[in-house]
Design a protein around this motif. Structure first.
Motif, PDB file in Angstrom:
ATOM      1  N   TYR A 201     -26.740 108.603-103.979  1.00  0.00           N
ATOM      2  CA  TYR A 201     -27.261 107.512-103.149  1.00  0.00           C
ATOM      3  C   TYR A 201     -28.395 107.992-102.245  1.00  0.00           C
ATOM      4  N   PHE A 202     -28.149 109.053-101.485  1.00  0.00           N
ATOM      5  CA  PHE A 202     -29.180 109.546-100.577  1.00  0.00           C
ATOM      6  C   PHE A 202     -30.294 110.263-101.333  1.00  0.00           C
ATOM      7  N   GLY A 203     -29.981 110.801-102.500  1.00  0.00           N
ATOM      8  CA  GLY A 203     -31.029 111.375-103.343  1.00  0.00           C
ATOM      9  C   GLY A 203     -32.036 110.318-103.765  1.00  0.00           C
ATOM     10  N   PRO A 357     -30.818  90.308-100.654  1.00  0.00           N
ATOM     11  CA  PRO A 357     -29.481  90.942-100.654  1.00  0.00           C
ATOM     12  C   PRO A 357     -29.062  91.453 -99.278  1.00  0.00           C
ATOM     13  N   PHE A 358     -29.991  92.063 -98.544  1.00  0.00           N
ATOM     14  CA  PHE A 358     -29.646  92.559 -97.206  1.00  0.00           C
ATOM     15  C   PHE A 358     -29.290  91.396 -96.288  1.00  0.00           C
ATOM     16  N   ALA A 381     -24.118  96.436 -97.891  1.00  0.00           N
ATOM     17  CA  ALA A 381     -25.342  96.619 -97.104  1.00  0.00           C
ATOM     18  C   ALA A 381     -26.085  97.887 -97.532  1.00  0.00           C
ATOM     19  N   GLN A 382     -25.349  98.949 -97.815  1.00  0.00           N
ATOM     20  CA  GLN A 382     -25.988 100.199 -98.228  1.00  0.00           C
ATOM     21  C   GLN A 382     -26.743 100.028 -99.545  1.00  0.00           C
ATOM     22  N   PHE A 383     -26.120  99.379-100.511  1.00  0.00           N
ATOM     23  CA  PHE A 383     -26.792  99.155-101.786  1.00  0.00           C
ATOM     24  C   PHE A 383     -27.965  98.194-101.617  1.00  0.00           C
ATOM     25  N   SER A 384     -27.787  97.178-100.785  1.00  0.00           N
ATOM     26  CA  SER A 384     -28.856  96.192-100.602  1.00  0.00           C
ATOM     27  C   SER A 384     -30.081  96.822 -99.932  1.00  0.00           C
ATOM     28  N   VAL A 385     -29.871  97.762 -99.006  1.00  0.00           N
ATOM     29  CA  VAL A 385     -31.001  98.421 -98.355  1.00  0.00           C
ATOM     30  C   VAL A 385     -31.749  99.297 -99.357  1.00  0.00           C
TER      31      VAL A 385
END
Length: 581
Positions: A201-203, A357-358, A381-385
């Motif tokens: 994710y952070f990559g 999405p966000f 929220a994490q995926f939407s961002v």
């Protein structure tokens, strides 16, 4: 791909909690949580009872009293999200180890919202063992090197244990009070998978940072601030989600718990500020929506003030609510882009899609904080961002293409009449000369009669109106293969594809008659005007067909002027030679 993963994850976000709730309603006795080799950690939903201490005054001894025991109620999935408060929550449950050997089990909260976690475990000998974990201690104080507070206990084979848990927070916050339990060995496997997931994710986030930096260096025509705001927004999101998930405390500032506890709201505010600053640049709200632009500047100023207050450690509650509002205010982004939308601006549609999405995740967060609905909005929220940042990069590339095409059009266009200019005609001639099947083209050189008198009598603004009116008439005459340009001053040029000379003359007569029969009213006076046209065919076999055709058409135009104006004249080389001789 990110959208697909998000949609696949949605049905699973609350399934475990819902299943537990259905299995344990109010009428069913609370069961012991049996420790097994679980594939995943087990939520205490359905296995525990809980008590809310709004005044934060209960001690462990008081909670154990019989009258306080009656205040406990079954912990269900609808109790996980407790909205905004700083209450202390007590839980009690029983554990059982059915295995033939002892095991070590671990306990941790679902999120990093809680500041303190106390656990009391009563063994078969009737003795209570107490452990305390706090986010106000350095990370090295944690028993397991894990992003969330945790504690471990041993349970002998075939034995059970009574457990009390206390979750508290120093200040008001969003409260998710779910707690998970697992075998310590299982937890290591779970953490490996979890860290792999967050690593990817952070990559992806850092890959987006590298991408936008590359675009920045490639597209030197865009402003410095434009990319600075976008990069700052990306970096704020990265650090914000690292902090919210506990990774910043584990890997970035493990010896600074004060920074860990005080920085999250600063990143909320900074992310929202840079998001609106980026919006002002991308959407050009200062020009497209001046009033909304002032509102955005006001919000940005408010968020900056809140950041300053947090840095000085004052007005905690005010800053907390402003930081939540800053995230919720980003729901306005799709509407803001829609207000700025212009036909053909594909990048604005991409911008709207990026924020939808966000915006949905923020609306769901509002719903879950005000109701008992069980839904993990954090993961959504994490995926939407991540999806949003990817789409914003695509929108940036689209705007670059849009601006490039617009600049190209401007270099080929007359700003007043919106007709083509000389360069547009020259490029069109070059393209026609490359065509092996060349058709017959005629050049019509048009000049407005007595145009200087119109400017002197009525003013240059009226003269401009006359020029624009003629330009609109010429556009209506033009077909796909024709080109209309402003040649200079009151002179225009029309290049038309025709079958013969008669067709070219007919087009010229139609423009002349229409213009002459469309007077304007200026200051209650009728302004009439006329034009003259000189014609000549375009010969592509000549070295410079455009210059020769323009020169001949200009001579025909001169003859039209000398013959009384308001007429169409075709260049006649024999007549010109006779006049010269």
């Amino acid at each position: 791909m990110i959208c697909v993963l998000t949609l696949m994850a949605l049905p699973c976000l609350a399934v475990s909690a819902v299943d537990n709730e259905q299995a344990h309603d109010d009428a069913t006795p609370i069961e012991s949580l049996v420790l097994r080799w679980y594939y995943d950690s087990v939520s205490i939903i359905g296995y525990a009872e809980f008590l809310e201490d709004e005044a934060n005054t209960y001690s462990f001894e008081e909670v154990l009293k019989a009258n306080d025991q009656q205040k406990f109620k079954p912990f269900k999935a609808t109790d996980v999200n407790q909205g905004i408060n700083n209450s202390t929550y007590w839980f009690k449950l029983s554990l059982k180890n059915p295995r033939a050997n002892g095991m070590t089990w671990a306990i941790h909260p679902q999120t990093s919202y809680a500041d303190h976690m106390d656990i009391w475990v009563k063994n078969d000998g009737g003795q209570w063992k107490h452990k305390t974990q706090s986010d106000h201690n350095p990370f090295s104080k944690r028993e397991i090197s894990y992003r969330l507070m945790n504690a471990t206990f041993k349970l002998p084979k075939g034995k059970g244990a009574e457990v009390y848990i206390k979750l508290s927070t120093a200040e008001i916050d969003l409260r998710n009070i779910n707690v998970y339990i697992s075998g310590q060995s299982n937890l290591r496997d779970i953490l490996a998978k979890e860290y792999l997931f967050y690593g990817v994710y952070f990559g992806l986030f850092f890959a987006l940072v590298l991408l936008i930096v590359s675009i920045w260096f490639y597209a030197k025509t865009h402003s410095y601030l434009y990319y600075f705001y976008f990069l700052s927004y990306l970096l704020c999101n990265i650090v914000m989600w690292l902090s919210l998930n506990g990774f910043s405390f584990q890997f970035i500032w493990p010896d600074n718990p004060a920074l860990h506890n005080q920085s999250l709201h600063v990143f909320y505010l900074a992310a929202a500020s840079f998001a609106f600053l980026f919006s002002r640049e991308l959407l050009n709200t200062k020009v497209a929506q001046p009033f909304i632009d002032k509102i955005l500047l006001g919000l940005i100023s408010l968020y900056i003030c809140a950041i300053v207050l947090r840095l000085f450690g004052v007005a905690y509650e005010w800053v907390f609510y402003i930081s939540l509002f800053s995230l919720i205010s980003l729901i306005s982004q799709p509407l803001l882009a829609w207000r700025c939308y212009q036909k053909g601006s594909t990048y604005l549609l991409l911008y709207i899609i990026a924020w939808v999405p966000f915006s949905i995740s923020m609306l769901l967060m509002l719903i879950t904080t005000q109701t008992g609905w069980t839904f993990d909005t954090t993961l959504l929220a994490q995926f939407s961002v991540l999806f949003e940042c990817l789409m914003l990069i695509i929108a940036t590339l689209s705007k670059m293409s849009y601006r490039s095409a617009k600049l190209e059009r401007l270099t080929l266009q007359d700003p007043l009449t919106q007709l083509g200019n000389r360069r547009r005609l020259e490029e069109h001639i070059i393209a026609l000369r490359k065509d092996t099947h060349q058709a017959l083209y005629w050049l019509l050189l048009i000049d407005i009669d007595h145009f200087k008198n119109i400017n002197d009598t009525y003013g240059h603004s009226v003269g401009d109106d006359v020029l624009v009116k003629l330009a609109k008439m010429m556009k209506k005459v033009c077909r796909n293969d024709d080109v209309a340009i402003r040649w200079g001053g009151e002179e225009f040029l029309l290049l038309v594809k025709v079958d013969d000379a008669a067709m070219a003359i007919a087009i010229a007569e139609r423009v002349r008659a229409k213009f002459n029969q469309s007077p304007m009213t200026v200051n209650n006076q009728t302004l009439t005007y006329s034009l003259s046209v000189g014609l000549h065919p375009l010969d592509f076999n000549q070295d410079d067909p455009l210059s020769i055709a323009v020169e001949c058409a200009d001579q025909a135009l001169y003859h039209a002027k000398k013959s009384g104006r308001n007429q169409v004249v075709v260049f006649d080389a024999i007549a010109v030679n006779n006049r010269v001789n």
